[in-house]
Design an enzyme around this catalytic site. Sequence first.
Site, mmCIF file in Angstrom:
data_model
loop_
_atom_site.group_PDB
_atom_site.id
_atom_site.type_symbol
_atom_site.label_atom_id
_atom_site.label_comp_id
_atom_site.label_asym_id
_atom_site.label_seq_id
_atom_site.Cartn_x
_atom_site.Cartn_y
_atom_site.Cartn_z
ATOM 1 C CE LYS A 231 -4.301 0.929 2.479
ATOM 2 N NZ LYS A 231 -4.899 0.824 3.824
HETATM 3 C C1 E4P Z 1 -8.355 1.667 3.835
HETATM 4 O O1 E4P Z 1 -7.522 0.950 3.355
HETATM 5 C C2 E4P Z 1 -8.195 2.358 5.107
HETATM 6 O O2 E4P Z 1 -7.489 1.525 5.975
HETATM 7 C C3 E4P Z 1 -9.507 2.660 5.799
HETATM 8 O O3 E4P Z 1 -10.622 2.272 5.056
HETATM 9 C C4 E4P Z 1 -9.589 3.966 6.480
HETATM 10 O O4 E4P Z 1 -10.836 4.094 7.103
HETATM 11 P P1 E4P Z 1 -11.159 5.242 8.182
HETATM 12 O O5 E4P Z 1 -11.353 6.513 7.444
HETATM 13 O O6 E4P Z 1 -12.423 4.772 8.840
HETATM 14 O O7 E4P Z 1 -9.969 5.292 9.105
#
Ligand code: E4P
Length: 216
Positions: free
Chosen positions: A83
């Site tokens: 990522k």
């Molecule tokens: C995606 O890969 C992220 O980890 C995640 O969806 C972030 O979500 P949040 O905005 O609820 O922290």
Amino acid sequence: MKFFADTAEVKDIQELNDLGLLDGVTTNPSLIAKSGRKFKDVIAEICAIVEGPVSAEVVSLDYEGMMREAADLRKIARNVTIKVPLTLDGLKACKSLTSDGCMVNVTLCFSAIQALLAAKAGATFISPFIGRLDDIHVDGTELIAEIRQIYDNYAYDTEILAASVRTALHVKQVALIGADVATCPPAVIKGLVRHPLTDKGIEQFLADWKKTGQTL
Ligand code: E4P
């Protein structure tokens, strides 16, 4: 549509996997911090449970650092997906990694044009964060629709991974638009099954079955 669990809690991942509802996992540095565990240990355990892509996020901001961290993380398991943030260095790392056969999830996407850049960089997944847009009074699902249109216009095969998904309504909306994946907290995935009329129906059927005096 695929469901990914957005968590670093191994117990929850195991439970969803056993239910047959899990196609992959996404983690981020905040979720790792919340787990209180060592990053690489958690990723290794998750990869041993889940067959699909497991996102592990780099923390360097420069291309060389990202590539060094990615090389390390890729050694953990074949389904590790690197990522990277949606920055110029992140896009450069995305191009290098996907050219080398590694799955890449480009994260922190908040505009359709950013998503176009990620597709051009060969991203396996683009992660538009819809909940965080809703938080600032912008309809996050509109972003998913725009990205869907752009990717379809040019037949990009980058998968739209709707992220920061917080509710069952979000899941329905992004499914209607045609997102390829929704990554959600485990509680949201498990909550999708709930409907008061299902519960009421079960109650009624069981009451009537009891009246028959039969057993199965
Ligand atoms: C995606 O890969 C992220 O980890 C995640 O969806 C972030 O979500 P949040 O905005 O609820 O922290």
